[in-house]
Write an enzyme that holds these catalytic residues in place. Structure first.
Site, PDB file in Angstrom:
ATOM      1  NE  ARG A  78      -2.658   0.936   3.463  1.00 21.66           N
ATOM      2  CZ  ARG A  78      -3.361   0.715   4.562  1.00 21.66           C
ATOM      3  NH1 ARG A  78      -4.621   0.317   4.461  1.00 21.66           N
ATOM      4  NH2 ARG A  78      -2.841   0.885   5.745  1.00 21.66           N
ATOM      5  CE  LYS A 181      -2.390   4.653   7.019  1.00 19.13           C
ATOM      6  NZ  LYS A 181      -3.630   5.193   7.582  1.00 19.13           N
ATOM      7  CD  GLU A 217     -12.015   5.619   4.388  1.00 20.25           C
ATOM      8  OE1 GLU A 217     -11.594   4.656   5.056  1.00 20.25           O
ATOM      9  OE2 GLU A 217     -11.321   6.188   3.528  1.00 20.25           O
TER      10      GLU A 217
HETATM   11  N1  PLP Z   1      -9.452   4.341   6.443  1.00 20.07           N
HETATM   12  C1  PLP Z   1      -8.664   5.355   6.795  1.00 20.07           C
HETATM   13  C2  PLP Z   1      -8.980   6.698   6.282  1.00 20.07           C
HETATM   14  C3  PLP Z   1      -7.553   5.120   7.641  1.00 20.07           C
HETATM   15  O1  PLP Z   1      -6.777   6.114   8.027  1.00 20.07           O
HETATM   16  C4  PLP Z   1      -7.315   3.820   8.102  1.00 20.07           C
HETATM   17  C5  PLP Z   1      -6.161   3.540   8.953  1.00 20.07           C
HETATM   18  O2  PLP Z   1      -5.158   3.060   8.518  1.00 20.07           O
HETATM   19  C6  PLP Z   1      -8.168   2.789   7.699  1.00 20.07           C
HETATM   20  C7  PLP Z   1      -9.239   3.080   6.876  1.00 20.07           C
HETATM   21  C8  PLP Z   1      -7.935   1.388   8.133  1.00 20.07           C
HETATM   22  O3  PLP Z   1      -6.887   0.804   7.398  1.00 20.07           O
HETATM   23  P1  PLP Z   1      -6.024  -0.361   8.001  1.00 20.07           P
HETATM   24  O4  PLP Z   1      -6.969  -1.395   8.451  1.00 20.07           O
HETATM   25  O5  PLP Z   1      -5.164  -0.813   6.894  1.00 20.07           O
HETATM   26  O6  PLP Z   1      -5.259   0.221   9.139  1.00 20.07           O
HETATM   27  C1  COI Z   2      -4.135   3.391  11.434  1.00 23.63           C
HETATM   28  O1  COI Z   2      -5.127   2.806  11.848  1.00 23.63           O
HETATM   29  O2  COI Z   2      -3.031   2.833  11.348  1.00 23.63           O
HETATM   30  C2  COI Z   2      -4.194   4.768  11.009  1.00 23.63           C
HETATM   31  O3  COI Z   2      -3.323   5.176  10.287  1.00 23.63           O
HETATM   32  C3  COI Z   2      -5.314   5.585  11.490  1.00 23.63           C
HETATM   33  C4  COI Z   2      -4.935   6.869  12.143  1.00 23.63           C
HETATM   34  C5  COI Z   2      -4.202   6.712  13.415  1.00 23.63           C
HETATM   35  C6  COI Z   2      -4.347   7.846  11.204  1.00 23.63           C
END
Ligand code: PLP
Ligand code: COI
Length: 339
Positions: A78, A181, A217
């Site tokens: 990612r 991200k 989201e």
């Molecule tokens: N959506 C957003 C906007 C986020 O910042 C995060 C955090 O990382 C997620 C979803 C969840 O992603 P992940 O499960 O890969 O941490």
């Molecule tokens: C995560 O869940 O890792 C995120 O990046 C979310 C937030 C702390 C920015």
């Protein structure tokens, strides 16, 4: 002394940060630094034009005494995708995982003990550096991995949070950066977050930015809902492809639930049995209710959804996912990388 059971989601200085600098077409040596301050040109594109992307993953001290990192290959992929969008160089998967391993190994005493339900949060960060004025990607990039022990991001699995729909704001544009991200997406969500906090909502829920008809989201987590035996999550080009959500989908399938990945009209919120936020930081945070009103700060409030405690399906998914992460349940998909 760290009070492992009292940890929230704040930065605590640890031993080292692992760094690497990409310059003149190649990566330099991987360095371990005790100082978490970095020196970069004030003219770096990361500071002016948001040339920045990051990741979030976790390491766990497990039941068998081993330390494991959850799905670092997914975060590496990612990060590469986000860096490609920004036009900067990212470490390859092998280098990413090597540096993540080193960051955990050098900070081993900060990985919370098994049984505390806390973990080590790992924050790989990639920024465009080097002095420049023009609006373009950076030829130089700086990659660093910081870590910190963390507990719950919000209240945790036993403390459902109220959310509000951001009717006045979007975090992403219809064909914009929402699925990457990159720091700019978070900057775009901060003001709504400030208003939501004032109005008593820890969570802000965004709608699709094109029609504002469907659920997208939360500002830092994905949305999922449970209806009967269905796990339902949005299919949208403007949400971050969450690794937690991807894992929960697999866990839900393994447990016999049906997966629906599709546009979710706002009106459907009324029909769900359970709603939750999911992500690395929040793990699963149940949502107690979602208010929909013209303005976050407005008084008029249509409560479109309500429940008081974590629902049974969210709880089962949480117990299974965290059980795999802490080595209590067989890791049948090979997600956890032993240190
Ligand atoms: N959506 C957003 C906007 C986020 O910042 C995060 C955090 O990382 C997620 C979803 C969840 O992603 P992940 O499960 O890969 O941490
Ligand atoms: C995560 O869940 O890792 C995120 O990046 C979310 C937030 C702390 C920015």
């Amino acid at each position: 002394m760290i009070e492992w059971n009292q940890l929230g989601f704040s930065y605590i200085k640890t031993n080292t940060m692992i760094c690497a600098h990409y310059k003149d077409g190649k990566w330099g040596e991987i360095e371990s630094r005790t100082d978490d301050n970095i020196t970069i040109s004030g003219l770096s594109a990361s500071l002016h034009y948001g040339v920045e992307c990051f990741e979030g993953l976790k390491a766990f001290n497990c039941k068998d005494g081993k330390t494991r990192i959850f799905r670092p290959d997914e975060n590496a992929k990612r990060l590469i995708r986000s860096a490609t969008y920004l036009g900067i160089e990212a470490p390859d998967i092998e280098m990413f995982i090597k540096m993540v391993r080193q960051a955990v190994a050098e900070n081993k005493e900060f990985v919370p003990p098994y049984g505390t339900r806390a973990s080590l949060y790992i924050r790989p960060t990639l920024i465009g550096v080097g002095a420049q004025l023009g609006v373009k990607s950076s030829e130089e990039s700086f990659f660093f991995i910081a870590v910190a022990p963390v507990g719950n991001y919000a209240g945790g699995i036993d403390a459902p949070v109220p959310a509000v729909i951001a009717r006045e704001y979007d975090r992403a544009a219809p064909k914009g950066s929402g699925s990457y991200k990159v720091g700019g997406n978070y900057a775009a969500s901060l003001y709504a977050g400030i208003e939501a906090k004032k109005a008593g909502y820890p969570a802000v829920l965004y709608l699709d930015p094109k029609e504002h008809k469907y659920i997208d989201e939360f500002s830092s987590s994905n949305f999922f809902a449970i209806k009967g035996d269905k796990y339902i999550t949005p299919d949208s080009h403007t949400v971050l492809p969450s690794i937690t959500n991807k894992s929960l989908i697999q866990v839900a399938m393994d447990l016999g639930y049906t997966i629906e990945r599709r546009p979710i009209p706002v009106e459907e919120l009324d029909t769900f049995d359970e709603v939750g936020e999911c992500g690395t930081a929040v793990v699963i945070t149940p949502v107690s209710r979602i208010d929909d009103k013209p303005s976050i700060l407005g008084k008029e409030c249509t409560k479109v959804y309500n429940y008081k405690a974590c629902g049974p399906v969210s709880r089962k998914l949480y117990d299974t996912l965290t059980g795999i992460q802490y080595g209590e349940i067989e890791d049948r998909h090979g997600w956890c990388l032993e240190l």
